[in-house]
Design a protein around this motif. Sequence first.
Motif, PDB file in Angstrom:
ATOM      1  N   THR A 112       0.835  -1.205   0.000  1.00 14.62           N
ATOM      2  CA  THR A 112       0.000   0.000   0.000  1.00 14.62           C
ATOM      3  C   THR A 112       0.868   1.252   0.000  1.00 14.62           C
ATOM      4  OG1 THR A 112      -1.861  -1.068   1.104  1.00 14.62           O
ATOM      5  CG2 THR A 112      -1.681   1.312   1.352  1.00 14.62           C
ATOM      6  N   TRP A 143      -6.650   4.059  -0.104  1.00 12.11           N
ATOM      7  CA  TRP A 143      -6.132   2.961  -0.936  1.00 12.11           C
ATOM      8  C   TRP A 143      -6.879   1.679  -0.595  1.00 12.11           C
ATOM      9  CZ3 TRP A 143      -2.590   3.520  -4.807  1.00 12.11           C
ATOM     10  CH2 TRP A 143      -2.093   2.353  -5.385  1.00 12.11           C
ATOM     11  N   PHE A 167      -2.875   4.120 -13.271  1.00 11.10           N
ATOM     12  CA  PHE A 167      -1.469   3.974 -13.601  1.00 11.10           C
ATOM     13  C   PHE A 167      -1.216   3.790 -15.100  1.00 11.10           C
ATOM     14  CE2 PHE A 167      -0.267   2.364  -9.106  1.00 11.10           C
ATOM     15  CZ  PHE A 167      -0.175   3.683  -8.683  1.00 11.10           C
ATOM     16  N   SER A 193     -14.456  -2.004  -7.085  1.00 12.66           N
ATOM     17  CA  SER A 193     -15.021  -0.699  -7.437  1.00 12.66           C
ATOM     18  C   SER A 193     -16.542  -0.736  -7.368  1.00 12.66           C
ATOM     19  CB  SER A 193     -14.563  -0.299  -8.845  1.00 12.66           C
ATOM     20  OG  SER A 193     -15.134   0.938  -9.220  1.00 12.66           O
ATOM     21  N   LEU A 197      -8.852   4.679  -4.499  1.00 14.01           N
ATOM     22  CA  LEU A 197      -8.139   3.901  -5.516  1.00 14.01           C
ATOM     23  C   LEU A 197      -8.540   2.449  -5.332  1.00 14.01           C
ATOM     24  CD1 LEU A 197      -6.165   5.417  -7.443  1.00 14.01           C
ATOM     25  CD2 LEU A 197      -6.495   6.590  -5.272  1.00 14.01           C
ATOM     26  N   CYS A 198      -9.458   1.971  -6.188  1.00 15.54           N
ATOM     27  CA  CYS A 198     -10.041   0.637  -6.040  1.00 15.54           C
ATOM     28  C   CYS A 198      -9.109  -0.422  -6.609  1.00 15.54           C
ATOM     29  CB  CYS A 198     -11.394   0.568  -6.746  1.00 15.54           C
ATOM     30  SG  CYS A 198     -12.572   1.830  -6.197  1.00 15.54           S
ATOM     31  N   ALA A 199      -9.074  -1.576  -5.945  1.00 15.39           N
ATOM     32  CA  ALA A 199      -8.144  -2.633  -6.332  1.00 15.39           C
ATOM     33  C   ALA A 199      -8.454  -3.189  -7.719  1.00 15.39           C
ATOM     34  CB  ALA A 199      -8.156  -3.751  -5.295  1.00 15.39           C
ATOM     35  N   GLY A 238       2.392   1.732  -3.449  1.00 13.28           N
ATOM     36  CA  GLY A 238       1.337   2.102  -4.388  1.00 13.28           C
ATOM     37  C   GLY A 238       0.889   3.537  -4.203  1.00 13.28           C
ATOM     38  N   GLU A 265     -10.178   2.808 -10.729  1.00 12.33           N
ATOM     39  CA  GLU A 265      -9.405   1.585 -10.535  1.00 12.33           C
ATOM     40  C   GLU A 265      -7.908   1.901 -10.587  1.00 12.33           C
ATOM     41  OE1 GLU A 265     -12.163   1.116 -12.990  1.00 12.33           O
ATOM     42  OE2 GLU A 265     -13.214   0.726 -11.109  1.00 12.33           O
ATOM     43  N   ILE A 266      -7.132   1.218  -9.766  1.00 13.38           N
ATOM     44  CA  ILE A 266      -5.698   1.467  -9.685  1.00 13.38           C
ATOM     45  C   ILE A 266      -5.025   1.266 -11.039  1.00 13.38           C
ATOM     46  CG2 ILE A 266      -3.539   0.605  -8.678  1.00 13.38           C
ATOM     47  CD1 ILE A 266      -5.170  -0.021  -6.128  1.00 13.38           C
ATOM     48  N   ASP A 267      -5.340   0.168 -11.727  1.00 15.74           N
ATOM     49  CA  ASP A 267      -4.715  -0.099 -13.030  1.00 15.74           C
ATOM     50  C   ASP A 267      -5.035   1.002 -14.034  1.00 15.74           C
ATOM     51  OD1 ASP A 267      -3.563  -2.386 -12.107  1.00 15.74           O
ATOM     52  OD2 ASP A 267      -5.018  -3.763 -13.006  1.00 15.74           O
ATOM     53  N   PHE A 269       1.258   6.686  -6.839  1.00 13.27           N
ATOM     54  CA  PHE A 269       0.132   7.515  -7.274  1.00 13.27           C
ATOM     55  C   PHE A 269       0.431   8.994  -7.050  1.00 13.27           C
ATOM     56  CE2 PHE A 269      -3.721   9.859  -5.994  1.00 13.27           C
ATOM     57  CZ  PHE A 269      -4.386   9.870  -7.222  1.00 13.27           C
TER      58      PHE A 269
END
Length: 597
Positions: A108, A170, A244, A214, A207-209, A111, A239-241, A115
Amino acid sequence: MTAVLDDRASTVLGWLSRLPLLGAYELSMILDEDERATSRVLSELHRNGWLDAGVASSPELEPDRLYALSSAGRSEIARAVGISPSVLGQELPVDPQELAYRWARVETTVGLNRFVAELVAAVHRTTNLRVEALRSLPRRRAKWACWPAEVEAYGCLRADESLAPFFIAWDRAAAPFHHRRKRLSAWYAFSKEQQAWGHEVPPILVLCANVNTSAQWANAAQASAERHADRPLPVLLAEIDAVFSADPLDELWRNSETNLEAALTERLNWRGQVPDESHLRALANLPQTASQQVPMRSVLAAADTSERRDPMSYRQLGVMEKRFIDWLAFHPLLTAEDLSLLVHCRRQQAQVVLKRLNEADLTKGIVKRKSDDGCDETYYFLARVGLEILALRDGVPVRRYARYAAIAAAVNGWHGEGRLQTLLRQFDHTVGINQFCVRMVGEAERHGATAIRWLSASDSAARFSRGDAYRWLRPDSIVDLSWHGTTRRYFLEWDRGTERIQQLREKSFTYAAYFSWLSNNGVTEDCLPMLLVVTTSTSREDLVRRTLRSTFQDAEQSPEHCLTSLISLVERYGSCGPVWLPSSANRRQPLLMSEAK
């Protein structure tokens, strides 16, 4: 005259006091300079006693050297800004306990820092924005704190005279839905307190996994908004992906009420001022060398803490150990052979790792005699200390984690202990599923396919609508395989011949209804999942096939997505071998051949 640090080094220390465990890459993005130049500054500060350094060890991260303020550095900065180290620790996450907490949650922490770095870099590319504030928040929250509980960071953007403050939360994939609801409740409770923001609490960026979490956040936020209509709380999801792979300022952010995505600057609430408590003191005139000596009692306390067995020992585990713990948390009763295949190591190496985990009380084992060769085999599962480590990693209170997360561990007397007890009572069933899925993952890779995920029964449960009611599909397991550019989901039913015909019909009917629901929601025929049923005998297999054909035809669904096999054939030829019987044929075929057709 004492030499002082230049502005660039002071700026680096300022960021590291706000964002512990930064790496050179992320810091170079924040400073908008070459990574090699940033590495030189970090190395010099480390040599001069300002910084401590360590290497991140996690299956989720690339090995990287991370930096944080040393004890001497904390004391020097506290003296420079005219406050005590304890007061500094209330504003910034610089205390030893805070740093240990971030090492325990290194996934975390890294990450979040990435971000923040991406956001700062995105702001650098604009002409009208600048970063007013960005900092990680202490875990121990003072009563006067201007941030709610259960958030990781605070930030603020400036455009001319307008300010847009926000908080960052997070999300971890393994955190249960109940925990997400609890986090929202804490945020609403903060909005109703007498706090510096008044009636307009800044938005919280979640920031959803992944896509599934989500959707959980959206559902929970909608329910909370309905209960607190008098005090709306803006929650922004992404979403995190997605964040990024794009730009944090791009049109990625949506609120809980709509799927419409908008740019971050459009979603934030702009205002003329922010509370004084959200501002931080500037750093200046810092000595070149941090020479403050650490009191002996602090050294002794640190040494004493290192000897105690506590959840912070997650940092001491290697990547291999952490992989084993993860597998055993979600798939108990795996053997050393199973784990060696899953993590691609030798069986002897797996046995050494498991011995270390057992000695540290992170895992336990149960010895059973195998029926095929009469030899003893040890089947491993997660112990309570291992559960505590994962709960801390995912930021969930340990008892909540044990009760609501989709894991199984030996936690006698706690809510959630029944999950492991059920698996132990159904030992042959559990081990049969494990062995099938492990072989399926390994054999698929040898055939050029990739196993994307393997979900346990707890993780596989899915709710869907049928008419005005909801039903639950509860497979024994799920495996997602990617082959020739397409991903297909496989539901597994491990039938040991103990279920009555009525139970078999009911389960078949639920699958047929679920496939019908997928079709009605736009899932095309070639994207529907496959149902694999492995049973005990040819007569039982015939019964299963007739039942599946009948219920699927009644639901106007093709039974071609159902394949059956026998336990004896799977054990002899493998999960991907020529053992699968389609509903409309009498000749068995390989699993991946059915995909090609």
